[in-house]
Design an enzyme around this catalytic site. Structure first.
Site, PDB file in Angstrom:
ATOM      1  CE  LYS A 147      10.318   6.818  -5.699  1.00  9.33           C
ATOM      2  NZ  LYS A 147      10.056   6.904  -7.111  1.00  9.33           N
ATOM      3  CG  LEU A 178      15.503   0.493 -11.563  1.00 12.12           C
ATOM      4  CD1 LEU A 178      15.962   1.996 -11.823  1.00 12.12           C
ATOM      5  CD2 LEU A 178      16.148  -0.283 -12.764  1.00 12.12           C
ATOM      6  CB  ALA A 215      10.088  -0.179  -9.226  1.00 13.84           C
ATOM      7  CB  THR A 219      -0.930   0.032   1.506  1.00 18.02           C
ATOM      8  OG1 THR A 219      -0.132   0.409   2.319  1.00 18.02           O
ATOM      9  CG2 THR A 219      -1.297  -1.431   1.525  1.00 18.02           C
ATOM     10  CD  GLU A 273      -0.152   8.793  -8.056  1.00 12.29           C
ATOM     11  OE1 GLU A 273      -1.272   8.233  -7.832  1.00 12.29           O
ATOM     12  OE2 GLU A 273       0.763   7.804  -7.979  1.00 12.29           O
ATOM     13  N   GLY A 305       5.846   1.072 -12.236  1.00  8.77           N
ATOM     14  CA  GLY A 305       5.228   0.074 -12.748  1.00  8.77           C
ATOM     15  C   GLY A 305       4.866  -1.255 -11.758  1.00  8.77           C
ATOM     16  CD  GLU A 333      16.796  -2.854  -3.968  1.00 13.17           C
ATOM     17  OE1 GLU A 333      16.675  -1.899  -4.371  1.00 13.17           O
ATOM     18  OE2 GLU A 333      17.615  -3.967  -3.851  1.00 13.17           O
ATOM     19  CE  LYS A 375       7.592   6.888  -2.609  1.00 16.22           C
ATOM     20  NZ  LYS A 375       7.075   5.798  -3.520  1.00 16.22           N
ATOM     21  N   GLY A 398      -0.821   7.751 -18.121  1.00 19.90           N
ATOM     22  CA  GLY A 398      -0.953   6.912 -16.725  1.00 19.90           C
ATOM     23  C   GLY A 398       0.421   7.135 -16.212  1.00 19.90           C
ATOM     24  CG  ASP A 442       7.239   9.629  -5.544  1.00 20.38           C
ATOM     25  OD1 ASP A 442       7.158   8.628  -4.870  1.00 20.38           O
ATOM     26  OD2 ASP A 442       8.041   9.300  -6.609  1.00 20.38           O
TER      27      ASP A 442
END
Length: 292
Positions: free
Chosen positions: A153, A84, A82, A25, A138, A270, A77, A49, A135, A149
């Site tokens: 990170k 990577l 994602a 989530t 958001e 993705g 991770e 996150k 897409g 975001d």
């Protein structure tokens, strides 16, 4: 199960050698229970996150609780890139004695696409609308354009490097015009955005005159113990300028990789690649549990 505390007890009571809670989530609710799960010996796998960039004291408590051999592990991770290998690469550098000097990257797939695609005479608002239709953003693009975001990170990477950083410490360059931040709907925002195209246009034109391009970058300067999230210009031969599509690119400059920094590049968003990152963490936990 709507009671997340009860869910942890239910999971721990299962007849299994390894107990893992997978939080896929973006909610604040599951991270609020992570410490309780870890105390019960439940491993955690998540791309969320909200914990890694949440209150520092809470993060450090779980980080320290995960340190002893046999303790519950916190694996995230997929929270930064994602699928990577970003977090695992950084962890491997640190665990093998390298000294990380800086980490910087294009950390948002949506903003990567926007600035890889944007070039005058095409307008900024047109590119944002295109990214939204595909897409990449958001439903309300302000969530991407705010830079939060990327900021989360960046905090996650900084903390992995050993910096005691709060999200509120970061100077974040929002791409949402102040006058449009309070608009009620995304459609209202998109309708009003063209009036502000000139702001980004001036930055892009100035960069082009200097032989540069604009990119939205998160930076961790370990030596200076500082972090930043900003729209900046980079030379056209810089790795960030070579990006295409919605790829992410992270550059690790270390004592070992100094003249030629270590680069990780690829799709940073993705469902499929995020699931791969989570599955990789799950496999590592299973392997570790077999050795304890």
């Amino acid at each position: 199960v709507s009671d997340l505390s009860a869910f942890g007890k239910l999971l721990r009571g299962a007849d299994a050698d390894c107990h893992v809670m997978v939080d896929a989530t973006a909610s604040d609710a599951p991270p609020a229970e992570y410490l309780n799960y870890a105390a019960q010996g439940i491993h955690i796998v998540t791309p969320n996150k909200k914990f890694g960039a949440g209150p520092l004291a809470r993060f450090k408590r779980l980080h320290h609780a995960s340190a002893p051999r046999g303790a519950a592990l916190f694996m995230a991770e997929a929270s930064c890139g994602a699928g990577l290998p970003v977090m695992s690469t950084l962890r491997a550098l640190l665990e093998t004695g390298d000294r990380v000097l800086s980490v910087e990257g294009v950390l948002s797939g949506s903003l990567s696409y926007i600035f890889n695609t944007y070039a005058p005479p095409r307008t900024f608002s047109d590119v944002v609308a295109d990214a939204r239709a595909r897409g990449y953003t958001e439903p309300d693009p302000r969530e991407d354009l705010s830079g939060m975001d990327v900021a989360r990170k960046t905090v996650i990477l900084a903390r992995e490097c050993g910096l005691d950083v709060e999200l509120s410490d970061l100077k974040v360059s929002s791409l949402v015009p102040e006058a449009l931040a309070a608009l009620k709907s995304a459609d209202e925002f998109m309708a009003a955005l063209p009036a502000h195209d000139a702001d980004i246009g001036r930055l892009a034109s100035k960069a082009a005159e200097q032989g540069k391009v604009v990119r939205y970058i998160g930076r961790v300067d370990v030596h200076a113990k500082s972090c930043s999230v900003e729209l900046t210009s980079v030379p056209k031969d810089h790795p960030f300028a070579q990006l295409s599509g919605a790829d992410n690119l992270i550059v690790f400059t270390t004592a070992r990789y100094h003249e030629r920094p270590l680069i990780v590049r690829g799709p940073g968003a993705g469902a499929d690649v995020t699931a791969a990152g989570m599955f990789s963490d799950l496999v590592q936990i299973i392997k570790c549990s077999r050795r304890t």
